[in-house]
Motif scaffolding. Structure first.
Motif, mmCIF file in Angstrom:
data_model
loop_
_atom_site.group_PDB
_atom_site.id
_atom_site.type_symbol
_atom_site.label_atom_id
_atom_site.label_comp_id
_atom_site.label_asym_id
_atom_site.label_seq_id
_atom_site.Cartn_x
_atom_site.Cartn_y
_atom_site.Cartn_z
ATOM 1 N N ARG A 2 47.193 7.553 54.969
ATOM 2 C CA ARG A 2 47.768 8.989 54.084
ATOM 3 C C ARG A 2 46.711 9.012 52.766
ATOM 4 N NH1 ARG A 2 53.814 8.609 53.738
ATOM 5 N NH2 ARG A 2 53.759 8.991 55.767
ATOM 6 N N ILE A 3 46.442 7.978 52.327
ATOM 7 C CA ILE A 3 45.725 8.008 50.846
ATOM 8 C C ILE A 3 44.178 8.386 51.230
ATOM 9 C CG2 ILE A 3 44.609 6.247 49.297
ATOM 10 C CD1 ILE A 3 47.046 4.501 49.666
ATOM 11 N N LEU A 4 43.644 8.303 52.386
ATOM 12 C CA LEU A 4 42.234 8.745 52.557
ATOM 13 C C LEU A 4 42.261 10.175 52.836
ATOM 14 C CD1 LEU A 4 39.284 8.196 53.397
ATOM 15 C CD2 LEU A 4 40.000 7.914 55.609
ATOM 16 N N VAL A 5 43.473 10.795 53.552
ATOM 17 C CA VAL A 5 43.335 12.370 53.573
ATOM 18 C C VAL A 5 43.620 12.847 52.258
ATOM 19 C CG1 VAL A 5 44.775 13.671 54.450
ATOM 20 C CG2 VAL A 5 44.233 11.970 55.827
ATOM 21 N N LEU A 6 44.636 12.170 51.430
ATOM 22 C CA LEU A 6 44.576 12.764 50.292
ATOM 23 C C LEU A 6 43.272 12.687 49.125
ATOM 24 C CD1 LEU A 6 48.452 11.486 49.259
ATOM 25 C CD2 LEU A 6 47.537 13.808 49.443
#
Length: 58
Positions: A2-6
């Motif tokens: 999720r952090i990578l997508v954000l």
């Protein structure tokens, strides 16, 4: 994950808004516009009528 997508979405949104404000920079100046014919249209009837009004030279 999720952090990578954000982390990828935030800069992409910032770049998209900057391109929208600056016009993108990749388009041609007349792209998307119809070609405008700025020359005046000659009306044949009016032209012939104007020629008939010219007095004959002596």
């Amino acid at each position: 994950m999720r952090i990578l997508v954000l982390a990828a979405a935030v800069p992409a949104l910032a770049v998209a808004s900057a391109q929208a404000q600056m016009g993108g920079g990749r388009r041609q100046p007349n792209e998307g516009r119809q070609k405008v014919d700025n020359t005046p249209k000659v009306d044949e009837k009016a032209y012939k009528a104007a020629l008939e009004r010219i007095p004959e030279s002596k």
